[in-house]
Design a protein around this motif. Sequence first.
Motif, PDB file in Angstrom:
ATOM      1  N   LEU A  40       0.840  -1.203   0.000  1.00  0.00           N
ATOM      2  CA  LEU A  40       0.000   0.000   0.000  1.00  0.00           C
ATOM      3  C   LEU A  40       0.871   1.247   0.000  1.00  0.00           C
ATOM      4  O   LEU A  40       1.811   1.373   0.790  1.00  0.00           O
ATOM      5  N   THR A  41       0.531   2.165  -0.900  1.00  0.00           N
ATOM      6  CA  THR A  41       1.188   3.469  -0.947  1.00  0.00           C
ATOM      7  C   THR A  41       0.122   4.535  -0.747  1.00  0.00           C
ATOM      8  O   THR A  41      -0.948   4.483  -1.360  1.00  0.00           O
ATOM      9  N   PHE A  42       0.418   5.500   0.110  1.00  0.00           N
ATOM     10  CA  PHE A  42      -0.523   6.575   0.418  1.00  0.00           C
ATOM     11  C   PHE A  42       0.009   7.876  -0.190  1.00  0.00           C
ATOM     12  O   PHE A  42       0.889   8.523   0.398  1.00  0.00           O
ATOM     13  N   PRO A  43      -0.478   8.277  -1.367  1.00  0.00           N
ATOM     14  CA  PRO A  43       0.040   9.492  -2.018  1.00  0.00           C
ATOM     15  C   PRO A  43      -0.095  10.742  -1.153  1.00  0.00           C
ATOM     16  O   PRO A  43       0.705  11.672  -1.296  1.00  0.00           O
ATOM     17  N   ALA A  44      -1.093  10.759  -0.272  1.00  0.00           N
ATOM     18  CA  ALA A  44      -1.256  11.934   0.588  1.00  0.00           C
ATOM     19  C   ALA A  44      -0.108  12.068   1.578  1.00  0.00           C
ATOM     20  O   ALA A  44       0.114  13.155   2.129  1.00  0.00           O
ATOM     21  N   LEU A  45       0.622  10.968   1.801  1.00  0.00           N
ATOM     22  CA  LEU A  45       1.739  10.988   2.744  1.00  0.00           C
ATOM     23  C   LEU A  45       3.074  10.955   2.014  1.00  0.00           C
ATOM     24  O   LEU A  45       3.953  11.765   2.274  1.00  0.00           O
ATOM     25  N   SER A  46       3.239   9.991   1.115  1.00  0.00           N
ATOM     26  CA  SER A  46       4.482   9.867   0.361  1.00  0.00           C
ATOM     27  C   SER A  46       4.279   8.876  -0.777  1.00  0.00           C
ATOM     28  O   SER A  46       3.627   7.844  -0.590  1.00  0.00           O
ATOM     29  N   ILE A  47       4.855   9.187  -1.940  1.00  0.00           N
ATOM     30  CA  ILE A  47       4.782   8.250  -3.056  1.00  0.00           C
ATOM     31  C   ILE A  47       5.994   7.332  -3.090  1.00  0.00           C
ATOM     32  O   ILE A  47       6.080   6.446  -3.949  1.00  0.00           O
ATOM     33  N   TRP A  48       6.928   7.516  -2.158  1.00  0.00           N
ATOM     34  CA  TRP A  48       8.170   6.747  -2.167  1.00  0.00           C
ATOM     35  C   TRP A  48       8.153   5.608  -1.160  1.00  0.00           C
ATOM     36  O   TRP A  48       9.120   4.853  -1.073  1.00  0.00           O
ATOM     37  N   GLN A  49       7.100   5.489  -0.397  1.00  0.00           N
ATOM     38  CA  GLN A  49       7.035   4.439   0.617  1.00  0.00           C
ATOM     39  C   GLN A  49       5.844   3.534   0.354  1.00  0.00           C
ATOM     40  O   GLN A  49       4.764   4.000  -0.014  1.00  0.00           O
ATOM     41  N   SER A  50       6.051   2.240   0.553  1.00  0.00           N
ATOM     42  CA  SER A  50       4.955   1.273   0.469  1.00  0.00           C
ATOM     43  C   SER A  50       5.139   0.253   1.579  1.00  0.00           C
ATOM     44  O   SER A  50       6.272  -0.084   1.935  1.00  0.00           O
TER      45      SER A  50
END
Length: 670
Positions: A387-397
Amino acid sequence: MSKRHIQDFSQDSQLEYHWGYASRQVPCVNDVGACEYLDAVYHEHDLGMLYTFILWAVICGLLFLFLLGRTLFPLTRSSTPSTTTDTKELFEKPRPQSALYRLRTSIKSLSRRHLLPETFLPSIFGHTTRLQVLTLTIIIAYLTVFTFVGITYKTWMSPVKDMPGVYNTRTGLGPWSDRIGVMAFALTPLAIFLSSRESLLSLITGIPYHHFIFLHRWLGYIIYIQSTLHTVGWTIIEGKLYQPQPSAWNEWVKQTYIIWGIVAMILLSVMVALSTPYGIRLTGYEAFRKLHYILAMVYIGACWGHWAQLYCWMIASLIVWFLDRGIRLMRTLTMHHFNTPNTSHSFGMHTPHAKMHLFHRAHDGDIVRLDLQHNHDEWEIGQHFFLTFPALSIWQSHPMTPASVPGGNPRGQNHTYIIRARKGMTRQLADLAQTIDSTPLVLNGPYGQSIVNTDFYRTDDTNVFCVAGGTGVTFVLPVLLTLTTRPRRGLVEFVWVVRRQDDMAWIEGELDSLKKAAARVSNFRIRIYVTRGVHDAGASSAPPPVSSEDPLSKEAEAMVASQTPSSLSTPSLSTSPPPELDESSTFTIHAPSSSASLSRGNTQHPDLGAQVAEFVARTVAGPTRVIASGPLGMIRDLRSAVARCNDPARVWRGEERFDVALVHDDRLEF
């Protein structure tokens, strides 16, 4: 061509090609000692190359045999299934078992009994099984033997030209250092194979990719040790044994291929330092991952610059790495574009929005429940998504297991995730849930292997014992929801260990479905253990609203209600359940017995080893499977308990209930 190994290619001579090495000058024009040394060097290099090819031939051969065995010899009881429909008869008279089936299950039971428990050196190997350590030991033994086999252990003295009385000392250290360097090069593609999320090894063996991370890490350590010994060996040769000094050393160390070798050694040292627990804590896990990727690619390039003759291993490493990343990207694009309605008239990524519900816990860490619907192909129960949360960061999953059952909604797949807020992104997600009620989400997956449509559940008399600790319930909940919607003869039990009784609100709708299923049958029971108390002071744990359009709970209730008790229940069994706090024998809650137990430091945990042994003792027929997810201590205890319950002698005699296997959620992503 530059000089290599005391050869002067400026003279008129022929060249003899050697795979992965500098060509040899023939005939030899050096002194007798130098020529004998060159004979040994080139012969032993050729042997080293042969040994690396043998290593890969063994690996490919074992994988082929593994695939052949899974394809041609599936694990089945007999060629003629039982035709009886009487439940009592099925349990009193076990289904027929072929000799091959009994042999295979007995061997598996024997291996679990001795190889499933954790290693006796957790401070060195971590929380891993004896099987993993045994596999590592076999690899180390192979590499050790073929590193020393075929080396000429002899010393040659060669006079230095135009320097009377000065001699070069040549020993077997040179070809040995070359051999161990060649081995390190050949192991590099294997190390990347073992770290791949898009794992070919998993497709062949059926073993989830994350189970190879232990071998990936230790193979990296082995490559580091080999590279260090290779470097030390040639440092001794060029800095001490070759004369005159320091001119011999100065001339050698300024060559381009040596400079690249030094760069590669520095990069490898940094990678190893950052991969230790201290290094990961120092940089943070996400920073470690990104640095690991970058350093690994630069390291491969430096190795190519150091010894271009062995570029084949570096090309293989790069191909594996880029294929893994490329397939990951394509899977994400497929899930968020091609499987989304009306994509023929739109472009770009179509990200679903997940509804968030925050369970605030003052002392035990907040919990976030995510619910979303997205149109894509069904996953297999036991698989997980990143899961990646674009509202937080696109570089972390982050890897997360859905707590929902796939295929229940004709308009798309329902996803439910229960996430504990710790540090980093999960903490930020909990903070975000305090201000908004939904957030966009990017899914990548699914990954892992099915734990339902496998040998674990070949028959409906398989006994399933599900254990979860806290948010680990997301791993076992889909299994339970699936099993309770099918007619079964095997026993099913669910043990959930939580800190507070309020924590049951995380899965209130799903838990109600399971309670209703357990009330209708006699072979399914639920036990919940509360370790710290009923309420968390200052916490807010109102249950999330259950959508009337969500078919998950309704489907489970309808399917269970439509089945007759005789099709699901087992014969009457003599059991002695623990003292109950609830009104039903099929659903019990065990809470701390005193107010002192409500304090944060005083906990009461169930004896899971005794729970597993008691469950196996209650079974009548069919194999036993333990599904678990929770803290490391819980998994350690379960490994030992499952190992003790395996009895290969009784399995050979047809008592399948002593064929006890464990599957648990232990992902560690690199």
